[in-house]
Design a protein around this motif. Sequence first.
Motif, PDB file in Angstrom:
ATOM      1  N   ASN A   1       0.838  -1.204   0.000  1.00  0.00           N
ATOM      2  CA  ASN A   1       0.000   0.000   0.000  1.00  0.00           C
ATOM      3  C   ASN A   1       0.869   1.249   0.000  1.00  0.00           C
ATOM      4  O   ASN A   1       1.939   1.261   0.598  1.00  0.00           O
ATOM      5  N   LYS A   2       0.316   2.242  -0.634  1.00  0.00           N
ATOM      6  CA  LYS A   2       0.994   3.538  -0.572  1.00  0.00           C
ATOM      7  C   LYS A   2       0.809   4.082   0.838  1.00  0.00           C
ATOM      8  O   LYS A   2      -0.317   4.238   1.299  1.00  0.00           O
ATOM      9  N   VAL A   3       1.878   4.310   1.544  1.00  0.00           N
ATOM     10  CA  VAL A   3       1.713   4.897   2.880  1.00  0.00           C
ATOM     11  C   VAL A   3       2.090   6.377   2.899  1.00  0.00           C
ATOM     12  O   VAL A   3       1.826   7.087   3.854  1.00  0.00           O
ATOM     13  N   PHE A   4       2.722   6.798   1.836  1.00  0.00           N
ATOM     14  CA  PHE A   4       3.016   8.234   1.746  1.00  0.00           C
ATOM     15  C   PHE A   4       2.998   8.653   0.289  1.00  0.00           C
ATOM     16  O   PHE A   4       3.736   8.127  -0.522  1.00  0.00           O
ATOM     17  N   SER A   5       2.120   9.572  -0.027  1.00  0.00           N
ATOM     18  CA  SER A   5       2.113  10.070  -1.405  1.00  0.00           C
ATOM     19  C   SER A   5       1.745  11.540  -1.416  1.00  0.00           C
ATOM     20  O   SER A   5       1.318  12.109  -0.407  1.00  0.00           O
ATOM     21  N   ARG A   6       1.901  12.113  -2.572  1.00  0.00           N
ATOM     22  CA  ARG A   6       1.626  13.527  -2.750  1.00  0.00           C
ATOM     23  C   ARG A   6       0.157  13.815  -2.453  1.00  0.00           C
ATOM     24  O   ARG A   6      -0.727  13.170  -3.007  1.00  0.00           O
TER      25      ARG A   6
ATOM     26  N   PRO B   1      11.305  18.574   0.957  1.00  0.00           N
ATOM     27  CA  PRO B   1      10.599  19.825   0.644  1.00  0.00           C
ATOM     28  C   PRO B   1       9.969  19.810  -0.738  1.00  0.00           C
ATOM     29  O   PRO B   1       9.128  20.648  -1.031  1.00  0.00           O
ATOM     30  N   ASP B   2      10.384  18.879  -1.585  1.00  0.00           N
ATOM     31  CA  ASP B   2       9.864  18.889  -2.943  1.00  0.00           C
ATOM     32  C   ASP B   2       8.904  17.737  -3.228  1.00  0.00           C
ATOM     33  O   ASP B   2       8.561  17.490  -4.391  1.00  0.00           O
ATOM     34  N   VAL B   3       8.477  17.081  -2.186  1.00  0.00           N
ATOM     35  CA  VAL B   3       7.498  15.996  -2.298  1.00  0.00           C
ATOM     36  C   VAL B   3       7.911  15.032  -3.420  1.00  0.00           C
ATOM     37  O   VAL B   3       7.099  14.658  -4.267  1.00  0.00           O
ATOM     38  N   ALA B   4       9.175  14.635  -3.383  1.00  0.00           N
ATOM     39  CA  ALA B   4       9.725  13.798  -4.451  1.00  0.00           C
ATOM     40  C   ALA B   4       9.719  12.316  -4.089  1.00  0.00           C
ATOM     41  O   ALA B   4      10.162  11.488  -4.875  1.00  0.00           O
ATOM     42  N   ILE B   5       9.264  11.987  -2.896  1.00  0.00           N
ATOM     43  CA  ILE B   5       9.350  10.588  -2.455  1.00  0.00           C
ATOM     44  C   ILE B   5       7.961  10.033  -2.111  1.00  0.00           C
ATOM     45  O   ILE B   5       7.171  10.691  -1.425  1.00  0.00           O
ATOM     46  N   GLU B   6       7.696   8.852  -2.629  1.00  0.00           N
ATOM     47  CA  GLU B   6       6.489   8.111  -2.224  1.00  0.00           C
ATOM     48  C   GLU B   6       6.934   6.857  -1.488  1.00  0.00           C
ATOM     49  O   GLU B   6       7.982   6.295  -1.803  1.00  0.00           O
ATOM     50  N   VAL B   7       6.131   6.429  -0.538  1.00  0.00           N
ATOM     51  CA  VAL B   7       6.516   5.260   0.249  1.00  0.00           C
ATOM     52  C   VAL B   7       5.408   4.206   0.191  1.00  0.00           C
ATOM     53  O   VAL B   7       4.222   4.533   0.321  1.00  0.00           O
ATOM     54  N   TYR B   8       5.809   2.957  -0.013  1.00  0.00           N
ATOM     55  CA  TYR B   8       4.875   1.818  -0.056  1.00  0.00           C
ATOM     56  C   TYR B   8       5.262   0.829   1.029  1.00  0.00           C
ATOM     57  O   TYR B   8       6.437   0.645   1.338  1.00  0.00           O
ATOM     58  N   LYS B   9       4.263   0.205   1.580  1.00  0.00           N
ATOM     59  CA  LYS B   9       4.551  -0.762   2.650  1.00  0.00           C
ATOM     60  C   LYS B   9       3.628  -1.955   2.511  1.00  0.00           C
ATOM     61  O   LYS B   9       2.456  -1.776   2.157  1.00  0.00           O
TER      62      LYS B   9
END
Lengths: 351, 248, 67
Positions: free
Chosen positions: B2-7, C59-67
């Motif tokens: 799952n996406k846990v952090f996204s824009r 600061p540039d919201v360049a990272i997405e995280v999946y778990k």
Amino acid sequence: MAEKVLMKGNEAIGEAAIHAGCRYYFGYPITPQSELTAYMAKRLLKIEGAAFIQAESEIAAINMVYGTAATGGRVMTSSSSPGISLKQEGISYIACAELPCLVVNMQRGGPGLGSIQPAQQDYFQATKGGGHGDYHLIVLAPSSVQELVDLTIKAFDLADKYRNPAMVLGDGLLGQMMEPVEFREKKNADLPSKEDWALGSCKGREPRKVVPFNLDPYELEKLVAKIGKKFEKMQDEVEYELINMDNPDIIIVAYGTVARVARTTIQKAKQEGINIGLIRPITLYPFPYKIINQYADKVKHILVSEMSLGQMLEDVKLAVEGKTKVSFYGRTGGVVISPTEILQEVKKILK
Amino acid sequence: MNKVFSRPKSLVDIPFTYCPGCHHGIIHRLIAEVLDEFNIREDTIGIAPVGCSVFAYLFFDCDMICAAHGRAPATATGIKRAKPDNIVFSYQGDGDLASIGTAEIIHAANRGEKITVIFVNNAIYGMTGGQMAPTTLEGQITQTSPYGRDSKTMGMPIRMCELLSTLNTPSYISRVALTKPSYIIKAKKAIKKAFQFQIDGKGFSLVEVLSTCPTNWGLSPQEANEWLDKNMIPYYPLGEFKNSEEVS
Amino acid sequence: MAKVVIDREKCKGCELCTLVCPQNILVMSKSFNKKSYHPVEQINPEKCTGCAFCAMTCPDVAIEVYK
Ligand SMILES: Cc1ncc(C[n+]2csc(CCOP(=O)(O)OP(=O)(O)O)c2C)c(N)n1
Ligand code: SF4
Ligand code: SF4
Ligand code: SF4
Ligand SMILES: [Mg+2]
């Protein structure tokens, strides 16, 4: 027809604004227009959903106007000369953002803190932009309490029509004067809808942005040019009154309070066998260049009279294009011109 | 997975105009997350200031207006009074809010305007190239305090939260920082609370965010964070200064 | 299992994420992105816990995280 009521000029503006559907007023007290601020407080604080704020300054007031105008609300502020100076940055923003609002200036003597007496020294500021950048206000110049009412209503409509700030340019004398007025049935002015630009909820549409700048000079040039086109169109709104223009010996050009004074001069002059005509600009922007130019062919003398060192004078000279002699008679600093003074000046010229 | 952090959706998907490491971006993201979480994006009207964040109008996916320098609280007032059902927030720098716009912020707060103000204190004028701000620290070198801010002639840095907290009417005032994840989590909570106050129809709310300007401080983003921790937080203590929900 | 997705083109190479990663698995790339920044890269992705500290800090919201 509506009933006539006796009202003070400043209060008549307030009632006219409410009559025109204005429900938002932001202002700061200053003589000689404070009765208007107080009147709006008395009326708007009792109307559900309306807003009256005595702002912390004229600067805050005009920036509140900017906010409400962006939501499409009918909104106004009022002040007198020094306060109007403080509003200029905000007015320039509103013009750039192409938002409608009404600014009332009941002029007093200047420069500086000046005096609290009636004057017409803010003509340049009102008609030539006032703040920074290429823009104009629509400027209406009443010369009676009834006209304060009618032109206030009209100014709101013109502001909406052109999405541009409009100004009612009066003075302390008109503001303090009591005259019977009527609030006529509002004509349907057929105004453009605000639905397609006003800020609010963006449900079901793209978010809107009110942006009074563009750092790309070529883009800003486009925007200014577009605003400039509106000023060309506005020229159709020219309004003036011609009084006693049947073959006059001399024509006076005067607006507002001085035009009132000049009417008395005309009567006095008649008794002495002098025939004076009067061109009274009602719109100062757009200015009635054309009609003045036409009469310049027909008359030997034009006398411009203002309560200033001569500001509208420059526009009259532009209109006349050197076709006839233009003289000037003015008092400044808050001194009101008397009918006799103007008559004496006329006699001097005609001698 | 799952996406846990996204824009956040309330943030338009375009790159920020800010310098590398500048906190403006983090603050934008936190506000956008709050708009998403409350599901108020479509009802929100934001006010961008004059300052580096003048471009904030591009970044938030809601109706936006650019105010004159310092006047955002007045413009916000005009909007909120005409549109009481909308959520109105202003975003202001320290030059904007604590210098040229001091009168507007104090009086909007004092009237208890139901708006939310996000106040970005980076102790400098970023946009104009690094001049002294009212929040510039004592001794801090800027273009217009080239020998360091001298409190004898330039005064002491103004603590806006403390100053505004002397007023009775504001509902929520707090100061946060973003130099470590734990701070960022707290900052988000504060911003969320500030909007909650507005959603609940309570009064004025303001969150001051201590922020970096690596470019004009002449530091790397890492050094800027360290400088903020070492110099700004001791002078500008973090925490809530006003919370009208807490009975004292 | 956790995963981060770094938007190379949004990254401005500020290095702030590298400082907060508890696993020390974010490093600056030697290559440049289109804006001439060295974007951040993840090494040893299997060590990533998905804590999202990096994303939160960016600061540039360049990272997405999946778990
Ligand atoms: C009336 C007016 N005066 C001055 C300026 C120039 N100006 C633009 S931004 C700014 C300072 C911005 O500093 P701050 O509010 O701290 O924002 P930052 O850029 O640091 O985020 C100034 C002085 C202006 N645009 N308008
Ligand atoms: S100049 Fe300073 S405040 Fe402005 S974007 Fe750059 S780092 Fe941020
Ligand atoms: S999610 Fe946590 S562990 Fe994974 S890269 Fe980011 S900071 Fe490091
Ligand atoms: S914090 Fe963001 S911009 Fe900075 S290096 Fe990491 S990914 Fe790149
Ligand atoms: Mg700043």
